[in-house]
Design a protein around this motif. Structure first.
Motif, PDB file in Angstrom:
ATOM      1  N   TRP A 117       0.853  -1.198   0.000  1.00  0.00           N
ATOM      2  CA  TRP A 117       0.000   0.000   0.000  1.00  0.00           C
ATOM      3  C   TRP A 117       0.879   1.234   0.000  1.00  0.00           C
ATOM      4  O   TRP A 117       1.556   1.528   0.970  1.00  0.00           O
ATOM      5  N   GLN A 118       0.882   1.943  -1.122  1.00  0.00           N
ATOM      6  CA  GLN A 118       1.608   3.206  -1.203  1.00  0.00           C
ATOM      7  C   GLN A 118       0.624   4.352  -1.026  1.00  0.00           C
ATOM      8  O   GLN A 118      -0.392   4.429  -1.717  1.00  0.00           O
ATOM      9  N   LEU A 119       0.925   5.241  -0.091  1.00  0.00           N
ATOM     10  CA  LEU A 119       0.014   6.341   0.199  1.00  0.00           C
ATOM     11  C   LEU A 119       0.793   7.551   0.692  1.00  0.00           C
ATOM     12  O   LEU A 119       1.964   7.443   1.031  1.00  0.00           O
ATOM     13  N   GLY A 120       0.112   8.686   0.680  1.00  0.00           N
ATOM     14  CA  GLY A 120       0.698   9.901   1.229  1.00  0.00           C
ATOM     15  C   GLY A 120       1.080  10.953   0.214  1.00  0.00           C
ATOM     16  O   GLY A 120       1.082  12.145   0.522  1.00  0.00           O
ATOM     17  N   SER A 121       1.410  10.550  -1.009  1.00  0.00           N
ATOM     18  CA  SER A 121       1.902  11.518  -1.994  1.00  0.00           C
ATOM     19  C   SER A 121       0.890  12.609  -2.284  1.00  0.00           C
ATOM     20  O   SER A 121       1.212  13.809  -2.230  1.00  0.00           O
ATOM     21  N   ASN A 122      -0.346  12.227  -2.621  1.00  0.00           N
ATOM     22  CA  ASN A 122      -1.333  13.227  -3.028  1.00  0.00           C
ATOM     23  C   ASN A 122      -1.816  14.064  -1.861  1.00  0.00           C
ATOM     24  O   ASN A 122      -2.115  15.256  -2.029  1.00  0.00           O
TER      25      ASN A 122
END
Length: 201
Positions: free
Chosen positions: A140-145
């Motif tokens: 789960w990749q998250l945080g960028s946006n």
């Protein structure tokens, strides 16, 4: 949540290759290590193969030579925005690397990246696009946006912890991947806070 997740920095080609080695070569439960006929003969440096926590479900299936399924969920860097072709997205490359390392273990990596999404958007898709695949591992990749849009960091923990709770209940192993390492992201004031949040979760 310690013990549930791993923290993986970056998705560039060398990082994906190293991550594949870590998945394929990380030891299974000690009592099963001698039976791990399907696991590759790993000669990579220990710093590439060491994981802080065992990927229990994945290790058991690899040791038994059973098919494994990985679901990669995230936004544009998972979907493959900027890649030269769909085959060059990091989930596609991860499948190629893993299959080369474990030719006797059928490997499927399902790409569930959607451009522009934040963690709450991804969470809304878990039932239909993640759990429906019955994955052994979820990356789960998250945080960028959220960082790009200057969302308050205080909004980040709730969907993150809810997502991890649901993944744990489903029984999948989990790897958290940090925000994308791009100038647009890493000039934002809250990025270190987001990285720290993922690192300590």
């Amino acid at each position: 949540m310690k013990g549930l997740t791993h923290f993986f920095r970056g998705a560039a080609a060398p990082a994906v290759a190293a991550f594949a080695v870590a998945i394929a070569c990380a030891p299974a439960h000690a009592e099963d290590a001698s039976k791990a006929a399907a696991k590759p003969n790993c000669t990579a440096p220990s710093e590439l193969t060491r994981l802080d926590y065992t990927l229990k479900r994945l290790s058991q299936k690899i040791s038994a030579g059973q098919p494994i399924k990985i679901v990669a969920v995230g936004s544009s860097s998972t979907a493959g925005a900027g890649a030269s072709s769909p085959a060059m997205s990091y989930p596609s490359r991860l499948q190629v690397e893993l299959q080369a390392l474990m030719p006797r273990v059928p490997v499927t990596v399902v790409n569930r990246g959607v451009n522009g999404e934040e963690s709450r958007d991804m969470l809304a898709r878990f039932e239909t696009q993640v759990f429906s695949e019955n994955p052994d591992l979820v990356i789960w990749q998250l945080g960028s946006n959220s960082v790009l849009r200057d969302r308050p960091l205080s909004e980040a923990p709730a969907p993150l912890h809810e997502g991890l709770k649901r993944l744990r209940e489903h029984g999948a192993d989990v790897v958290l991947m940090n925000p994308q390492y791009t100038p647009q992201v890493f000039t934002k004031h809250d990025v270190e806070g987001m990285v720290h949040l993922l690192d300590v979760t």
